[in-house]
Design a protein around this motif. Sequence first.
Motif, mmCIF file in Angstrom:
data_model
loop_
_atom_site.group_PDB
_atom_site.id
_atom_site.type_symbol
_atom_site.label_atom_id
_atom_site.label_comp_id
_atom_site.label_asym_id
_atom_site.label_seq_id
_atom_site.Cartn_x
_atom_site.Cartn_y
_atom_site.Cartn_z
ATOM 1 N N SER A 190 39.659 49.260 131.777
ATOM 2 C CA SER A 190 38.553 49.717 130.924
ATOM 3 C C SER A 190 38.274 48.723 129.800
ATOM 4 C CB SER A 190 38.847 51.102 130.350
ATOM 5 O OG SER A 190 40.003 51.051 129.529
ATOM 6 N N ILE A 191 39.314 48.097 129.284
ATOM 7 C CA ILE A 191 39.116 47.091 128.233
ATOM 8 C C ILE A 191 38.425 45.868 128.812
ATOM 9 C CG2 ILE A 191 40.293 45.478 126.692
ATOM 10 C CD1 ILE A 191 42.321 47.728 126.194
ATOM 11 N N LEU A 192 38.870 45.422 129.956
ATOM 12 C CA LEU A 192 38.253 44.253 130.582
ATOM 13 C C LEU A 192 36.794 44.524 130.943
ATOM 14 C CD1 LEU A 192 41.238 43.086 132.797
ATOM 15 C CD2 LEU A 192 40.508 42.176 130.578
ATOM 16 N N LYS A 193 36.492 45.754 131.342
ATOM 17 C CA LYS A 193 35.106 46.121 131.659
ATOM 18 C C LYS A 193 34.243 46.051 130.400
ATOM 19 C CE LYS A 193 32.258 49.717 133.698
ATOM 20 N NZ LYS A 193 32.211 51.044 134.299
ATOM 21 N N GLN A 194 34.792 46.453 129.270
ATOM 22 C CA GLN A 194 34.042 46.402 128.015
ATOM 23 C C GLN A 194 33.684 44.972 127.631
ATOM 24 O OE1 GLN A 194 36.575 48.436 125.248
ATOM 25 N NE2 GLN A 194 36.234 50.421 126.185
ATOM 26 N N PHE A 195 34.477 44.031 128.048
ATOM 27 C CA PHE A 195 34.245 42.622 127.717
ATOM 28 C C PHE A 195 33.382 41.899 128.749
ATOM 29 C CE2 PHE A 195 37.590 43.252 124.670
ATOM 30 C CZ PHE A 195 37.327 42.324 123.684
ATOM 31 N N GLU A 196 32.973 42.567 129.812
ATOM 32 C CA GLU A 196 32.240 41.894 130.883
ATOM 33 C C GLU A 196 30.932 41.281 130.401
ATOM 34 O OE1 GLU A 196 31.479 40.142 134.337
ATOM 35 O OE2 GLU A 196 33.352 41.104 133.794
ATOM 36 N N ARG A 197 30.195 41.991 129.577
ATOM 37 C CA ARG A 197 28.919 41.459 129.088
ATOM 38 C C ARG A 197 29.143 40.235 128.187
ATOM 39 N NH1 ARG A 197 25.493 45.146 126.297
ATOM 40 N NH2 ARG A 197 23.712 44.121 127.245
ATOM 41 N N ILE A 198 30.182 40.273 127.381
ATOM 42 C CA ILE A 198 30.498 39.104 126.541
ATOM 43 C C ILE A 198 30.933 37.942 127.426
ATOM 44 C CG2 ILE A 198 32.080 38.167 124.817
ATOM 45 C CD1 ILE A 198 32.101 40.886 123.506
ATOM 46 N N ASN A 199 31.723 38.233 128.437
ATOM 47 C CA ASN A 199 32.152 37.165 129.349
ATOM 48 C C ASN A 199 30.956 36.515 130.029
ATOM 49 O OD1 ASN A 199 34.872 37.485 128.766
ATOM 50 N ND2 ASN A 199 35.191 38.975 130.389
ATOM 51 N N GLN A 200 29.955 37.311 130.377
ATOM 52 C CA GLN A 200 28.747 36.745 130.961
ATOM 53 C C GLN A 200 28.031 35.849 129.950
ATOM 54 O OE1 GLN A 200 26.203 39.695 132.786
ATOM 55 N NE2 GLN A 200 27.950 40.689 133.756
ATOM 56 N N ALA A 201 27.931 36.312 128.705
ATOM 57 C CA ALA A 201 27.278 35.512 127.659
ATOM 58 C C ALA A 201 28.027 34.203 127.439
ATOM 59 C CB ALA A 201 27.184 36.311 126.362
ATOM 60 N N VAL A 202 29.336 34.260 127.414
ATOM 61 C CA VAL A 202 30.149 33.057 127.238
ATOM 62 C C VAL A 202 29.957 32.112 128.421
ATOM 63 C CG1 VAL A 202 32.527 32.203 127.136
ATOM 64 C CG2 VAL A 202 31.839 34.106 125.688
ATOM 65 N N SER A 203 29.904 32.674 129.618
ATOM 66 C CA SER A 203 29.667 31.842 130.806
ATOM 67 C C SER A 203 28.325 31.124 130.705
ATOM 68 C CB SER A 203 29.695 32.695 132.079
ATOM 69 O OG SER A 203 30.978 33.205 132.298
ATOM 70 N N ILE A 204 27.317 31.821 130.225
ATOM 71 C CA ILE A 204 26.004 31.212 130.047
ATOM 72 C C ILE A 204 26.086 30.060 129.050
ATOM 73 C CG2 ILE A 204 23.676 31.594 129.114
ATOM 74 C CD1 ILE A 204 23.952 34.486 130.282
ATOM 75 N N LEU A 205 26.772 30.289 127.952
ATOM 76 C CA LEU A 205 26.887 29.252 126.922
ATOM 77 C C LEU A 205 27.667 28.034 127.414
ATOM 78 C CD1 LEU A 205 27.510 31.489 123.803
ATOM 79 C CD2 LEU A 205 25.447 30.164 124.321
ATOM 80 N N GLN A 206 28.498 28.207 128.428
ATOM 81 C CA GLN A 206 29.301 27.108 128.947
ATOM 82 C C GLN A 206 28.629 26.370 130.108
ATOM 83 O OE1 GLN A 206 33.017 29.356 129.595
ATOM 84 N NE2 GLN A 206 33.921 28.030 128.052
ATOM 85 N N LEU A 207 27.442 26.787 130.495
ATOM 86 C CA LEU A 207 26.747 26.126 131.604
ATOM 87 C C LEU A 207 26.362 24.701 131.242
ATOM 88 C CD1 LEU A 207 24.277 28.967 132.664
ATOM 89 C CD2 LEU A 207 26.385 28.294 133.826
ATOM 90 N N GLU A 208 26.293 23.871 132.263
ATOM 91 C CA GLU A 208 25.821 22.500 132.056
ATOM 92 C C GLU A 208 24.311 22.488 131.872
ATOM 93 O OE1 GLU A 208 25.690 18.330 134.513
ATOM 94 O OE2 GLU A 208 27.412 19.658 134.803
ATOM 95 N N LYS A 209 23.627 23.361 132.622
ATOM 96 C CA LYS A 209 22.165 23.492 132.513
ATOM 97 C C LYS A 209 21.803 24.929 132.870
ATOM 98 C CE LYS A 209 21.538 21.445 137.109
ATOM 99 N NZ LYS A 209 22.913 21.240 137.461
ATOM 100 N N PRO A 210 20.668 25.425 132.370
ATOM 101 C CA PRO A 210 20.308 26.830 132.602
ATOM 102 C C PRO A 210 20.241 27.223 134.072
ATOM 103 C CG PRO A 210 18.925 25.907 130.893
ATOM 104 C CD PRO A 210 19.722 24.765 131.461
ATOM 105 N N SER A 211 19.772 26.334 134.944
ATOM 106 C CA SER A 211 19.629 26.685 136.358
ATOM 107 C C SER A 211 20.970 26.971 137.035
ATOM 108 C CB SER A 211 18.885 25.582 137.107
ATOM 109 O OG SER A 211 19.587 24.363 137.024
ATOM 110 N N ASP A 212 22.066 26.526 136.445
ATOM 111 C CA ASP A 212 23.380 26.823 137.023
ATOM 112 C C ASP A 212 23.660 28.326 137.048
ATOM 113 O OD1 ASP A 212 23.808 24.133 137.385
ATOM 114 O OD2 ASP A 212 25.164 23.913 135.662
ATOM 115 N N TRP A 213 23.005 29.088 136.173
ATOM 116 C CA TRP A 213 23.226 30.537 136.135
ATOM 117 C C TRP A 213 22.790 31.196 137.440
ATOM 118 C CZ3 TRP A 213 26.243 33.740 133.897
ATOM 119 C CH2 TRP A 213 25.994 35.111 133.949
ATOM 120 N N LEU A 214 21.815 30.607 138.117
ATOM 121 C CA LEU A 214 21.317 31.193 139.366
ATOM 122 C C LEU A 214 22.375 31.200 140.463
ATOM 123 C CD1 LEU A 214 17.765 29.611 139.351
ATOM 124 C CD2 LEU A 214 18.408 31.939 138.699
ATOM 125 N N ALA A 215 23.394 30.369 140.327
ATOM 126 C CA ALA A 215 24.463 30.307 141.326
ATOM 127 C C ALA A 215 25.473 31.448 141.162
ATOM 128 C CB ALA A 215 25.183 28.964 141.242
#
Length: 126
Positions: A58-83
């Motif tokens: 349940s704790i890890l589920k609560q952090f899923e949206r933040i983990n997605q945001a962090v993943s976005i911030l770590q992308l090399e370019k925006p189009s990488d999110w489509l993968a």
Amino acid sequence: MSWKSTEIILDLLFRGGKAFNDWGAMLLSKQVRMLQNLYCGLVLDSTKAGATPINTASILKQFERINQAVSILQLEKPSDWLAFSYQVGESYDTNLTVEEIQKVMRLRVDFSEDAIMKVCSQMKAS
């Protein structure tokens, strides 16, 4: 307590007052992992005291949206999110909406507005 922490972090990110580069995204990732470990550790420690066993899902589920945001911030370019295989917008609890993804992408100093708009329009179309 962990839920409130995730809401505060997401609120700060969505307001857009902070800009990120690669290094800032890596630091945020480390800080988020530290928070996850802290909350999971508290849950696991409470079960050692003889309480009913609780898992940390349940704790890890609560952090899923933040983990997605962090993943976005770590992308090399925006189009990488489509993968990524996230099903955007299907569940508010665990997925960022296209609008939220766009807000997060705008926090990266090296992402062009054109590239962000192209990715977001492709996500809306699919």
